[in-house]
Design a protein around this motif. Structure first.
Motif, PDB file in Angstrom:
ATOM      1  N   ALA A 123       0.846  -1.205   0.000  1.00 45.27           N
ATOM      2  CA  ALA A 123       0.000   0.000   0.000  1.00 45.27           C
ATOM      3  C   ALA A 123       0.878   1.251   0.000  1.00 45.27           C
ATOM      4  O   ALA A 123       2.008   1.226   0.483  1.00 45.27           O
ATOM      5  CB  ALA A 123      -0.908  -0.005   1.233  1.00 45.27           C
ATOM      6  N   PHE A 151      -5.466   7.098   6.515  1.00 42.12           N
ATOM      7  CA  PHE A 151      -6.487   8.135   6.292  1.00 42.12           C
ATOM      8  C   PHE A 151      -6.925   8.755   7.618  1.00 42.12           C
ATOM      9  O   PHE A 151      -7.044   8.080   8.628  1.00 42.12           O
ATOM     10  CB  PHE A 151      -7.722   7.543   5.598  1.00 42.12           C
ATOM     11  CG  PHE A 151      -7.492   7.162   4.171  1.00 42.12           C
ATOM     12  CD1 PHE A 151      -6.296   7.465   3.526  1.00 42.12           C
ATOM     13  CD2 PHE A 151      -8.460   6.486   3.461  1.00 42.12           C
ATOM     14  CE1 PHE A 151      -6.086   7.103   2.219  1.00 42.12           C
ATOM     15  CE2 PHE A 151      -8.263   6.114   2.138  1.00 42.12           C
ATOM     16  CZ  PHE A 151      -7.070   6.412   1.523  1.00 42.12           C
ATOM     17  N   LEU A 190      -4.693  -1.943  -7.510  1.00 36.37           N
ATOM     18  CA  LEU A 190      -5.998  -1.347  -7.199  1.00 36.37           C
ATOM     19  C   LEU A 190      -5.871   0.088  -6.721  1.00 36.37           C
ATOM     20  O   LEU A 190      -4.865   0.460  -6.098  1.00 36.37           O
ATOM     21  CB  LEU A 190      -6.701  -2.163  -6.109  1.00 36.37           C
ATOM     22  CG  LEU A 190      -6.967  -3.625  -6.429  1.00 36.37           C
ATOM     23  CD1 LEU A 190      -7.502  -4.339  -5.197  1.00 36.37           C
ATOM     24  CD2 LEU A 190      -7.937  -3.780  -7.599  1.00 36.37           C
ATOM     25  N   PRO A 193     -11.383   0.432  -6.952  1.00 37.84           N
ATOM     26  CA  PRO A 193     -12.482   0.054  -6.046  1.00 37.84           C
ATOM     27  C   PRO A 193     -12.770   1.073  -4.955  1.00 37.84           C
ATOM     28  O   PRO A 193     -13.425   0.733  -3.977  1.00 37.84           O
ATOM     29  CB  PRO A 193     -11.986  -1.247  -5.426  1.00 37.84           C
ATOM     30  CG  PRO A 193     -10.516  -1.085  -5.379  1.00 37.84           C
ATOM     31  CD  PRO A 193     -10.123  -0.213  -6.538  1.00 37.84           C
ATOM     32  N   GLU A 194     -12.279   2.286  -5.106  1.00 37.95           N
ATOM     33  CA  GLU A 194     -12.484   3.290  -4.061  1.00 37.95           C
ATOM     34  C   GLU A 194     -13.949   3.449  -3.681  1.00 37.95           C
ATOM     35  O   GLU A 194     -14.280   3.773  -2.558  1.00 37.95           O
ATOM     36  CB  GLU A 194     -11.908   4.630  -4.481  1.00 37.95           C
ATOM     37  CG  GLU A 194     -10.398   4.712  -4.488  1.00 37.95           C
ATOM     38  CD  GLU A 194      -9.767   4.242  -5.779  1.00 37.95           C
ATOM     39  OE1 GLU A 194     -10.401   3.475  -6.534  1.00 37.95           O
ATOM     40  OE2 GLU A 194      -8.618   4.616  -6.036  1.00 37.95           O
TER      41      GLU A 194
HETATM   42  N1  T1G Z   1      -4.416  -0.090   2.954  1.00 36.73           N
HETATM   43  C1  T1G Z   1      -4.027  -0.627   4.136  1.00 36.73           C
HETATM   44  N2  T1G Z   1      -4.130  -1.954   4.438  1.00 36.73           N
HETATM   45  C2  T1G Z   1      -4.638  -2.751   3.491  1.00 36.73           C
HETATM   46  C3  T1G Z   1      -5.066  -2.269   2.234  1.00 36.73           C
HETATM   47  C4  T1G Z   1      -4.932  -0.871   1.985  1.00 36.73           C
HETATM   48  N3  T1G Z   1      -5.274  -0.337   0.820  1.00 36.73           N
HETATM   49  N4  T1G Z   1      -5.543  -3.328   1.517  1.00 36.73           N
HETATM   50  C5  T1G Z   1      -5.404  -4.417   2.285  1.00 36.73           C
HETATM   51  N5  T1G Z   1      -4.872  -4.083   3.472  1.00 36.73           N
HETATM   52  C6  T1G Z   1      -4.538  -5.010   4.563  1.00 36.73           C
HETATM   53  C7  T1G Z   1      -5.783  -5.621   5.179  1.00 36.73           C
HETATM   54  O1  T1G Z   1      -6.312  -4.752   6.169  1.00 36.73           O
HETATM   55  C8  T1G Z   1      -5.237  -6.904   5.750  1.00 36.73           C
HETATM   56  O2  T1G Z   1      -4.551  -6.549   6.941  1.00 36.73           O
HETATM   57  C9  T1G Z   1      -4.156  -7.307   4.734  1.00 36.73           C
HETATM   58  O3  T1G Z   1      -3.821  -6.113   4.002  1.00 36.73           O
HETATM   59  C10 T1G Z   1      -4.638  -8.357   3.753  1.00 36.73           C
HETATM   60  O4  T1G Z   1      -5.864  -7.844   3.215  1.00 36.73           O
HETATM   61  C11 T1G Z   1      -5.547   7.458  -3.680  1.00 36.73           C
HETATM   62  C12 T1G Z   1      -7.699   6.895  -2.098  1.00 36.73           C
HETATM   63  C13 T1G Z   1      -5.828  -6.120  -1.857  1.00 36.73           C
HETATM   64  C14 T1G Z   1      -7.770  -7.448  -2.743  1.00 36.73           C
HETATM   65  O5  T1G Z   1      -9.605  -0.442  -1.785  1.00 36.73           O
HETATM   66  O6  T1G Z   1      -9.363  -5.059  -1.638  1.00 36.73           O
HETATM   67  O7  T1G Z   1      -6.188   3.963  -3.185  1.00 36.73           O
HETATM   68  O8  T1G Z   1      -5.958  -7.923   8.528  1.00 36.73           O
HETATM   69  O9  T1G Z   1      -7.317  -9.677   4.138  1.00 36.73           O
HETATM   70  O10 T1G Z   1      -8.372 -11.016   0.890  1.00 36.73           O
HETATM   71  O11 T1G Z   1      -7.241   7.030  -5.210  1.00 36.73           O
HETATM   72  O12 T1G Z   1      -7.139  -6.279   0.732  1.00 36.73           O
HETATM   73  O13 T1G Z   1      -3.820  -8.846   7.621  1.00 36.73           O
HETATM   74  O14 T1G Z   1      -3.769  -6.928   9.250  1.00 36.73           O
HETATM   75  O15 T1G Z   1      -8.154  -8.112   2.328  1.00 36.73           O
HETATM   76  O16 T1G Z   1      -6.044 -11.237  -0.158  1.00 36.73           O
HETATM   77  C15 T1G Z   1      -7.954   1.514  -2.719  1.00 36.73           C
HETATM   78  C16 T1G Z   1      -8.411  -2.697  -0.568  1.00 36.73           C
HETATM   79  C17 T1G Z   1      -7.593   2.236  -1.460  1.00 36.73           C
HETATM   80  C18 T1G Z   1      -8.029  -2.193  -1.957  1.00 36.73           C
HETATM   81  C19 T1G Z   1      -6.325  -8.330  -0.904  1.00 36.73           C
HETATM   82  N6  T1G Z   1      -7.614   0.112  -2.612  1.00 36.73           N
HETATM   83  N7  T1G Z   1      -7.875  -4.008  -0.329  1.00 36.73           N
HETATM   84  O17 T1G Z   1      -7.376  -9.142  -0.413  1.00 36.73           O
HETATM   85  O18 T1G Z   1      -6.369  -9.833   1.807  1.00 36.73           O
HETATM   86  S1  T1G Z   1      -8.086   3.929  -1.502  1.00 36.73           S
HETATM   87  C20 T1G Z   1      -8.494  -0.766  -2.099  1.00 36.73           C
HETATM   88  C21 T1G Z   1      -8.447  -5.112  -0.873  1.00 36.73           C
HETATM   89  C22 T1G Z   1      -7.106   4.575  -2.705  1.00 36.73           C
HETATM   90  C23 T1G Z   1      -6.483   6.415  -4.203  1.00 36.73           C
HETATM   91  C24 T1G Z   1      -7.474   5.932  -3.194  1.00 36.73           C
HETATM   92  C25 T1G Z   1      -7.863  -6.436  -0.463  1.00 36.73           C
HETATM   93  C26 T1G Z   1      -6.940  -7.066  -1.522  1.00 36.73           C
HETATM   94  P1  T1G Z   1      -4.516  -7.625   8.160  1.00 36.73           P
HETATM   95  P2  T1G Z   1      -7.037  -8.875   2.909  1.00 36.73           P
HETATM   96  P3  T1G Z   1      -7.065 -10.407   0.509  1.00 36.73           P
END
Ligand code: T1G
Length: 688
Positions: free
Chosen positions: A28, A71, A103, A127-128
């Motif tokens: 991340a 955030f 993502l 996916p935001e």
């Molecule tokens: N930030 C911080 N931690 C994250 C994270 C993230 N984006 N994504 C996952 N984690 C942590 C999660 O809490 C867990 O922690 C571990 O990673 C494994 O996740 C500027 C503003 C990537 C498909 O929305 O969809 O970018 O519990 O259990 O099932 O425009 O995580 O082990 O301590 O879900 O294999 C946009 C969110 C952010 C993607 C993996 N990105 N993540 O799934 O594992 S906003 C997302 C997911 C943004 C920009 C904007 C899924 C995954 P712990 P997991 P998984």
């Protein structure tokens, strides 16, 4: 290889600079990662021996987005737009090498590279919207410039993860490289770009295709119901509309709308739910060292709606299922329904016919419980009656192999009592699926007094394997979800007895964000569940409706009247029954405000959730919220009952409960925990 910082390395492969990120779990865009990117690109661009630059990640995935955990906190580290500007304006070609899931901010970083390559197993997405946000690093302006407005609308409002092959076809990925050879493939691609003098194309310079007013109008209309109550989908749409403006103007729109969402309550709730669902996996007294039991074959007892739906979860995960029924016709019907469900999914293009056969090939039917003797896990989904369940478990105890997990799908019965009907209570657990079991994400995992840690740990892991959100709950009537639901139902009925109409209560809860209200839900499920003609005594409105054969949608009438398309409308028949009941019980019907309806249906749920926490029947408040968001349609943009209570302030919750306690008795008596937190000026979020 030079370490730029603890999460970023810079190495040169000939004249190709390779910037490697390694920031588990998902790379991340934390402050450290942003700093590493900034310094890495700065060094590579300044190095005259470097002719091209590859950005790649170690670990499970390319950058999976901004670091959501940052955030709302203090801003630290390099500014993401500054990193992106440096990449996009690099005089040397920049190639993003994608594996895993690129993502959100991860894809937005890749979109400022001049080229993108990926392995076939990779996926990309923005996916935001699922966090109540929109892509805030130029994604709303760059994505439409590559894939066109229509595909951008679909991708950004669904948050879909697009497989690399489709992304390649859309122009999001320039080339697919051999699986497992991403680094080599990306370096070779970068060399080719230099050798053949490919242009340093910037996505921002492209035009958006298909951004017509009709497209946006039609899209909004087609999705109005799905997006009801949410802000983020509409804001994503507005950004795509703005992508027809000059790039920098569109970016201003994106920034403004992003900040509105980021600072609003909906995104705070949806980010809370994101972490809540993951926190639910953590069981304090069960570490990662606990042995997991094998689940290579599953037996399901009962081929009805629940048994069939439950079976499909395992078939979808490639786990063979043996389904047992008592009678051949019931078995055949059950197997036929499963096949039909898959064929319907295939007809919608969401499953190939080959995949249907592959799943059905894992399914066998039987009339003999003995055939489950070799199953690792056996789940009973028989009639919700304690004697029947005890009988089944007594038989399973004699049949199942040593170490098999014996699970009950009961929705409220005492799992300890069921376990006591076997000689192996340590192997018994509750796996409470929600109907339709192959669709609803929630799985309440009911830990009995004697359930062993390996059985609990295996069940929690299994939830993830079959794509469910598993929440560990304790044995009590209705566990977490149904126990709180009954609080809401009691008040819904009471409000009708005092003068509200069912459609008033349903409207208030529908407007709050539920997919439907309790009375419409009852009509859908059927008013005659648990009703018997012989015993019916016209003692409740529901009984009178059933006695009149108004049993819900299936009979064209229940609380509501239904037309042939099952459109509901308030029923004068029901209204009269309610008035007669009031007259007979000497109640003077009164006008009841929407505010009272909302408070009397929702606040008792918050109170019941607090009691559940007091009794230790849920590990944490966010688990209670995870149950309600994933099992009962609580609007995710309100975070769940406990998060909602915190948003009102628990002092306010207690004050309103006491107001109703004075009027309607101790049903509204605030729990001790609620009083304590309110008195301390705290919320459920402060509970450790
Ligand atoms: N930030 C911080 N931690 C994250 C994270 C993230 N984006 N994504 C996952 N984690 C942590 C999660 O809490 C867990 O922690 C571990 O990673 C494994 O996740 C500027 C503003 C990537 C498909 O929305 O969809 O970018 O519990 O259990 O099932 O425009 O995580 O082990 O301590 O879900 O294999 C946009 C969110 C952010 C993607 C993996 N990105 N993540 O799934 O594992 S906003 C997302 C997911 C943004 C920009 C904007 C899924 C995954 P712990 P997991 P998984």
């Amino acid at each position: 290889m030079a370490a730029i910082n603890s999460v970023t390395d810079l190495s040169n492969e000939g004249d190709v600079a390779v910037i490697t990120l390694n920031s588990p779990p998902v790379n991340a865009l934390s402050a450290g990662v942003r700093d590493g990117l900034y310094e890495g690109f700065k060094a590579a661009i300044a190095d005259d021996s470097v002719k091209s630059i590859v950005l790649i990640c170690d670990g499970r995935t390319f950058i999976a987005g901004a670091d959501i955990s940052e955030f709302g906190g203090e801003r630290k580290g390099a500014d993401l737009p500054a990193v992106q500007d440096m990449m996009e304006n690099s005089p040397k070609p920049v190639v993003a090498a994608i594996h895993g899931t690129a993502l959100g901010g991860g894809l937005e970083v890749a979109l400022v590279a001049h080229y993108r390559v990926a392995v076939p197993s990779a996926k990309v997405g923005l996916p935001e919207v699922n966090l109540g946000l929109l892509p805030g690093a130029g994604g709303t302006q760059r994505l439409p410039r590559i894939v066109g407005a229509a595909k951008a609308l679909d991708m950004m409002t669904s948050g879909a993860h697009v497989p690399a092959k489709a992304a390649n076809a859309m122009g999001l990925v320039d080339e697919l490289v051999e699986e497992g050879k991403l680094r080599e493939g990306a370096i070779a691609f970068a060399k080719k770009v230099v050798a053949e003098n490919w242009p340093l194309k910037k996505v921002r310079d492209r035009e958006v295709a298909g951004a017509t007013p009709e497209l946006f109008a039609d899209f909004r209309k087609a999705n109005a119901r799905k997006f009801r109550g949410f802000l983020a989908p509409e804001y994503n749409i507005r950004c795509i509309e703005a992508s027809t403006l000059p790039f920098d103007e569109g970016m201003k729109v994106e920034r403004k709308l992003f900040m509105e969402l980021m600072t609003g309550p909906q995104s705070a709730a949806q980010r809370y739910v994101f972490f809540a669902e993951r926190a639910a996996n953590k069981i304090p007294d069960i570490g990662d060292d606990v042995e997991l039991l094998p689940v290579k074959s599953v037996g399901v007892i009962g081929a009805g709606t629940m048994g069939g739906g439950i079976s499909m979860n395992f078939l979808n995960a490639g786990i063979p299922v043996k389904i047992v029924e008592m009678k051949q016709d019931a078995l055949d019907r059950g197997l036929g329904v499963i096949r039909k469900n898959y064929e319907n999914t295939a007809a919608k293009g969401r499953l190939t016919l080959e995949a249907v056969e592959q799943r059905m090939g894992l399914l066998t039917g039987s009339l003999a419980l003995e055939d489950l003797a070799d199953c690792d896990l056996i789940i009973e989904a028989v009639f919700e009656n304690m004697d029947i369940k005890k009988e089944v478990f007594g038989k399973l105890d004699a049949i199942a192999k040593p170490g098999a997990i014996l699970a009950t799908n009961t929705s409220y019965l005492n799992v300890d009592e069921i376990a006591a009907s076997t000689s192996r209570p340590e192997s018994v657990i509750g796996l409470h699926f929600f109907s339709p079991a192959n669709v609803m994400r929630l799985l309440e995992i009911v830990r009995g007094d004697k359930t062993s840690k390996p059985v609990v740990a295996t069940s929690m892991k299994l939830a993830k394997t079959i794509g469910k959100v598993g929440v560990l709950v304790g044995v009590c009537n209705g566990f977490v979800g149904n126990r709180m639901l009954s609080s809401r139902q009691i008040q819904a009925q009471a409000l009708v007895a005092e003068g509200a109409m069912p459609w008033d209560v349903d409207r208030v809860l529908y407007d709050f964000g539920f997919p439907m209200g309790p009375f419409a839900m009852s009509d859908l499920a059927g008013l005659d569940i648990g009703w018997s003609k012989e015993k019916s005594s016209s003692s409740t409105i529901r009984e009178v409706l059933c006695e009149m054969d108004r049993r819900g949608q299936k009979t064209g009438a229940g609380y509501y009247d239904y037309d042939e398309k099952r459109n509901a409308k308030p029923s004068p028949v029901t209204e009269q029954i309610i008035k007669d009941f009031a007259a007979n019980s000497g109640v003077n019907p009164r006008e009841i405000s929407d505010e009272e309806i909302l408070e009397r249906t929702i606040l008792p749920m918050v109170n019941e959730g607090a009691k559940i926490l007091e009794e230790g029947k849920a590990l944490r408040a966010s688990d209670v919220d995870t149950v309600w968001v994933n099992g009962y349609g609580w609007p995710v943009y309100r975070g769940g009952p406990m998060h909602y209570g915190d948003s009102l302030g628990l002092a306010k919750v207690v004050e309103r409960l006491k107001h109703y306690q004075d009027k309607h008795g101790d049903f509204f008596k605030p729990s001790a925990l609620l009083e304590k937190l309110a008195a301390e000026g705290k919320g459920f979020k402060d509970l450790k």
